[in-house]
Every structure is written in C-alpha cells, then in structure tokens.
Design a protein around this motif. Structure first.
Motif, short mmCIF file in Angstrom:
data_model
loop_
_atom_site.label_atom_id
_atom_site.label_comp_id
_atom_site.label_asym_id
_atom_site.label_seq_id
_atom_site.Cartn_x
_atom_site.Cartn_y
_atom_site.Cartn_z
N GLY A 247 -7.99 6.20 3.96
CA GLY A 247 -7.16 6.59 2.90
C GLY A 247 -5.59 6.12 3.12
O GLY A 247 -4.64 6.35 2.39
N LYS A 248 -5.56 5.08 4.07
CA LYS A 248 -4.23 4.42 4.32
C LYS A 248 -4.39 2.87 4.32
O LYS A 248 -5.31 2.23 4.77
CB LYS A 248 -3.52 4.71 5.72
N ILE A 249 -3.42 2.12 3.81
CA ILE A 249 -3.50 0.70 3.84
C ILE A 249 -3.34 0.23 5.37
O ILE A 249 -2.62 0.98 6.14
CB ILE A 249 -2.17 0.19 3.26
N ASN A 250 -4.14 -0.79 5.66
CA ASN A 250 -3.92 -1.27 7.08
C ASN A 250 -2.52 -1.80 7.64
O ASN A 250 -1.79 -1.99 6.69
CB ASN A 250 -5.26 -2.18 7.50
N LYS A 251 -2.48 -2.06 8.75
CA LYS A 251 -1.24 -2.25 9.36
C LYS A 251 -0.76 -3.78 8.82
O LYS A 251 0.27 -4.19 8.97
CB LYS A 251 -1.29 -2.18 10.82
N TYR A 252 -1.61 -4.74 8.72
CA TYR A 252 -1.18 -5.95 8.43
C TYR A 252 -0.48 -6.01 6.93
O TYR A 252 0.37 -6.87 7.09
CB TYR A 252 -2.59 -6.85 8.32
N ILE B 150 2.92 -1.26 -8.74
CA ILE B 150 3.62 -0.52 -7.73
C ILE B 150 4.04 -1.39 -6.57
O ILE B 150 5.46 -1.23 -6.30
CB ILE B 150 2.47 0.37 -7.48
N VAL B 151 3.57 -2.04 -5.93
CA VAL B 151 3.88 -2.87 -4.77
C VAL B 151 4.90 -3.92 -5.03
O VAL B 151 5.83 -3.93 -4.78
CB VAL B 151 2.68 -3.57 -3.99
N VAL C 94 -2.04 3.19 -2.89
CA VAL C 94 -3.23 3.81 -2.24
C VAL C 94 -3.87 4.90 -3.28
O VAL C 94 -4.86 4.88 -3.60
CB VAL C 94 -3.28 3.95 -0.67
N GLU C 95 -2.81 5.67 -3.50
CA GLU C 95 -3.20 6.89 -4.24
C GLU C 95 -3.81 6.31 -5.66
O GLU C 95 -4.58 6.94 -6.25
CB GLU C 95 -1.95 7.68 -4.59
N LYS C 96 -2.94 5.33 -6.31
CA LYS C 96 -3.44 4.91 -7.40
C LYS C 96 -4.78 4.36 -7.42
O LYS C 96 -5.54 4.48 -8.41
CB LYS C 96 -2.27 4.04 -8.13
N ILE C 97 -4.84 3.48 -6.37
CA ILE C 97 -6.24 2.82 -6.28
C ILE C 97 -7.43 3.68 -6.09
O ILE C 97 -8.43 3.59 -6.68
CB ILE C 97 -6.27 1.77 -5.05
N GLN C 98 -7.28 4.93 -5.35
CA GLN C 98 -7.99 5.82 -5.26
C GLN C 98 -8.58 6.74 -6.40
O GLN C 98 -9.52 7.37 -6.71
CB GLN C 98 -8.07 6.63 -3.92
N SER C 99 -7.47 6.79 -7.33
CA SER C 99 -7.50 7.62 -8.68
C SER C 99 -8.35 6.90 -9.53
O SER C 99 -8.67 7.31 -10.59
CB SER C 99 -6.24 8.06 -9.15
N ASN C 100 -8.65 5.43 -9.50
CA ASN C 100 -9.27 4.68 -10.67
C ASN C 100 -10.64 4.91 -10.30
O ASN C 100 -11.16 5.09 -9.44
CB ASN C 100 -9.05 3.03 -10.45
#
Length: 434
Positions: free
Chosen positions: A233-238, A405-406, A428-434
């Motif tokens: 549920g999180k974007i990676n560190k890169y 967003i970004v 990420v919240e938007k991505i997971q809601s689609n």
C-alpha cells in the motif's frame, strides 16, 4: 379472301419497316444506356487520431503516408484528427467517454489503454495477426508484451522510444565543463554553468518536464524498482528518493528561475537557443535538430549512487489500436486492418526513419542514418545492456494519479510546502480506488 400480289408486297414491306423501327429503337435505348455515366463508387471514411498533429515532428510525414494510402485505396478516405501536445490524451479520453471515439488511434502503454480494453472499447487484434504471420513476424516478438492483456494482443507496437540527457556539447567545450557520468559530476557541471550565466538544465513542472524525475527513478531502482512501484500500500523508496534528488538540484538553482510557470515549448526553446546546457528528453526529440548539427549529443542520465546508468525505454505514441466500434460492419473491419497494415509496414517505418528519425520495433536494418545525432543516439541505445534498460515510470503508474496528483503537486514539493511521502500517499490512494 384473295389478295393480289401487289397488295401482299405492300403489306410485307410495311411489316418489315415496323420491325426495323422497333429494332432501331431498341438499339438506341441500349446505346443511351451504355453512354450514361456509371454510378459513383461509394467511399468510406476512417477517422485516425494520433499525437502526431500540429507542430509535431512527424505531422508532415503522417500526411504523406495517409495520401499514399488514399491513392492506393480510392474508396477509402482518412480523416486525420491528430492533435499535438498535452491536449491529445484528454481529448482522446473525452471522445471515448462520449461515444465519439476515432476508428484507429495511437496511444502509448499505460493505465489509459488498459481501462479502454477492460471497457471493451478496443478491438482484439490477436486473430488478425495470426492470420497474417508475415505481418506479425515483421515485429520483434518481445515488443508485443506491452500491448498484450490477458494473453490477447490489442495494439501494434510500431514506435520504439527511449529517454536520456541531451547536452549542448558546444557549451560544454566553451566553458570547459566535463560531460557528467555520475551525479557528483552533474552537480559540478551545474555549478560551473551557473557561474557563466548559463541555465544548467531546462526543466519545467509539467508531465513532459518530469522526464528528469523518471530517469532518476530508473537510475535508483532499475527495472524492478520501476515496475514494482507499490508494496504494502505504499510507493517504493525509489520514487520517493528520486523526488528528493530532484529537489536538491532545484535548491542548487539548476533550473530556470521561472521553471514552475514555463510551458513545455518555452522549456525546449531554452535548450534550442543555447540558453540552457542540458535537458532530459526522449528519442522523439531528435528530429527537432538540423540534420547536420553536431553540437548536440544524447547520453544516459548520470548514474546515482555508483549504479550503472539506466535508460528508460518503451513504446511511443505510434502504438496503434482499433476501436471496437469501427468493427460494427465487415467493411469497417476490413478497411481499418488495411490502414493498420499500411501504418505499420516496413515501407512506412523506413519513410518515417528517413524523414523524422522515428525508430520502430520492426525487424529491419536502416541503412541511411537520419542525422549524426540520430546515429549517435541509436548507437547509445543498442550498446546499452538489456539489464540497464527499464520501463518508463509513467507507463507503469496510473496516468491519472501521475498527472493529476504527483505532477500537479511538484511545485508544492519543490518549494517545501509538501513532502514526497504526502504526495505519493495521496497518489497511491487514488490508484487503489480505481
């Protein structure tokens, strides 16, 4: 009753005359029919929409390709509805949403085409390709991986693209600046150009301006880091760390003073006019330079953390699809396939390469380089190990989250008003809601 021979002769002549008149009338009518003009053959129109419109470097060549197709297929007309720039994608999406989609269209890989496929808006080309193996086999097999969904092929992977750092070599020579191979050398170059009144890097906070950020992600994470973007549920560190490197350059004043308000054309002009020493762009940028201009070169974005340089690569806007609605009739199916084969043929690929330096995924060897910059860039791509080629990040991330967003909030991040973590949490919240 008996008639004289004279009367019988008169009757015979009369009957013969009547029959001759009737025959003459019949012949005249047949003659008139043969002289009457034939009914015109009914023509059909195919609506074609690509991002190669307006001032795009491929716009003129596309018109020539269309004219050639129409000359060879007199009953088919092409309505070229191509659009240049940032308005292309929103316009295409609006047309699909309103049920007014084009018959044939170009679109790079990513979330947008996946949504259209899932909504049954895109024709399945798998069987058509398998029926014509010479067409399917003319492409590098691996290129279909980006147009395949649930084991079905929906797009023709015609255009190959890759990104890197373009440099004005003459400025590097004039101010005796070393061409950077790593991040520390890049910062040294930035400092030296600033001292001489040259904008180090032409950048703006647009989707196109984000190519520098995407190259940083690729450098830090490689293929795995780019593609496995979200974990737990999180974007990676890169994706986070790349934003922080970009802010470091922003704080160094590596970019134009008005970077946050510049449009993309103004940003490019800074590099064209030699006001800026560097710009991060893609292979589609090559034809904007004169064929004999040897002052510009393309290099990989300087490596970060001593990693090998990486090159983001993928498919461009010349990835062609057919709308499902175009196949409502047998003639629509036949005609759109005919156009698609023309657009993606070896002859078309060669024509585009010679005119615009477009690189294709076809199995052909181009004999004559478009320019020295094109040849140098192609050599760079071909000499890069496959392990150092990555996907393009905005082909992986949901495009609406990326753009809305970004990218939209990059100015807030660069000015210290939002953190990278806050922005990506929202994305990420938007991505997971689609």
């Amino acid at each position: 009753m008996k008639y004289s021979k004279r009367v019988l002769s008169i009757i015979a002549v009369a009957i013969f005359g009547i029959s001759m008149v009737a025959c003459a009338g019949s012949i005249t009518k047949e003659s008139e029919k043969s002289k009457s003009p034939a009914l015109p053959t009914k023509s059909t129109t195919i609506e074609l929409m690509t991002s190669w419109g307006g001032v795009d470097s491929k716009a003129g060549s596309l018109k020539e390709i269309i004219a050639k197709f129409e000359n060879e297929n007199s009953t088919i007309k092409i309505s070229n509805q191509s659009i240049f720039g940032d308005e292309y994608l929103p316009t295409l999406k609006t047309r699909f949403a309103s049920g007014n989609e084009p018959d044939v269209f170009g679109l790079w890989p990513g979330s947008d085409i996946k949504y259209l496929i899932k909504a049954n808006k895109v024709a399945d080309l798998t069987d058509k390709l398998k029926e014509d193996r010479s067409w399917m086999d003319s492409f590098k097999e691996s290129s279909f991986s980006l147009t395949t969904y649930e084991n079905r092929i929906y797009g023709i992977p015609f255009e190959l693209v890759f990104e890197g750092l373009f440099i004005n070599k003459d400025l590097f020579n004039k101010y005796q600046v070393k061409i950077p191979e790593n991040y520390e050398e890049l910062k040294t170059a930035i400092t030296k150009f600033k001292e001489n009144g040259i904008i180090p890097i032409a950048y703006n906070s647009s989707a196109e301006g984000s190519y520098i950020y995407q190259n940083m992600i690729a450098n830090l994470g490689g293929s795995k880091g780019v593609e496995e973007s979200i974990t737990d549920g999180k974007i990676n560190k890169y994706y986070i760390d790349a934003m922080k490197y970009l802010k470091e350059l922003y704080d160094m004043k590596a970019f134009p003073n008005d970077a946050l308000t510049l449009n993309s054309n103004e940003r490019n002009q800074l590099f064209f006019s030699k006001q800026a020493a560097m710009i991060v762009q893609g292979s589609w940028f090559i034809p904007y330079f004169d064929k004999y201009d040897e002052s510009v070169e393309m290099i990989p974005f300087p490596s970060i953390n001593n990693n090998s340089p990486k090159i983001p690569t993928g498919l461009g806007g010349g990835t062609f699809y057919i709308s499902s609605s175009a196949w409502d009739t047998p003639s629509g199916e036949e005609n759109t396939i005919l156009l698609l084969k023309h657009l993606t043929s070896k002859e078309t690929a060669t024509f585009f390469y010679e005119k615009t330096a477009l690189l294709s995924n076809l199995k052909i060897q181009q004999e004559t380089p478009y320019s020295s910059l094109a040849q140098q860039s192609i050599d760079l791509y071909e000499k890069t190990l496959e392990e150092n080629k990555t996907s393009i990040p905005d082909h992986i991330i949901d495009r609406s989250a990326w753009n809305d967003i970004v990218i939209k909030q990059f100015p807030y991040f660069l000015e210290g008003k939002k953190t990278a973590e806050e922005i990506w949490k929202q994305a990420v919240e938007k991505i997971q809601s689609n």
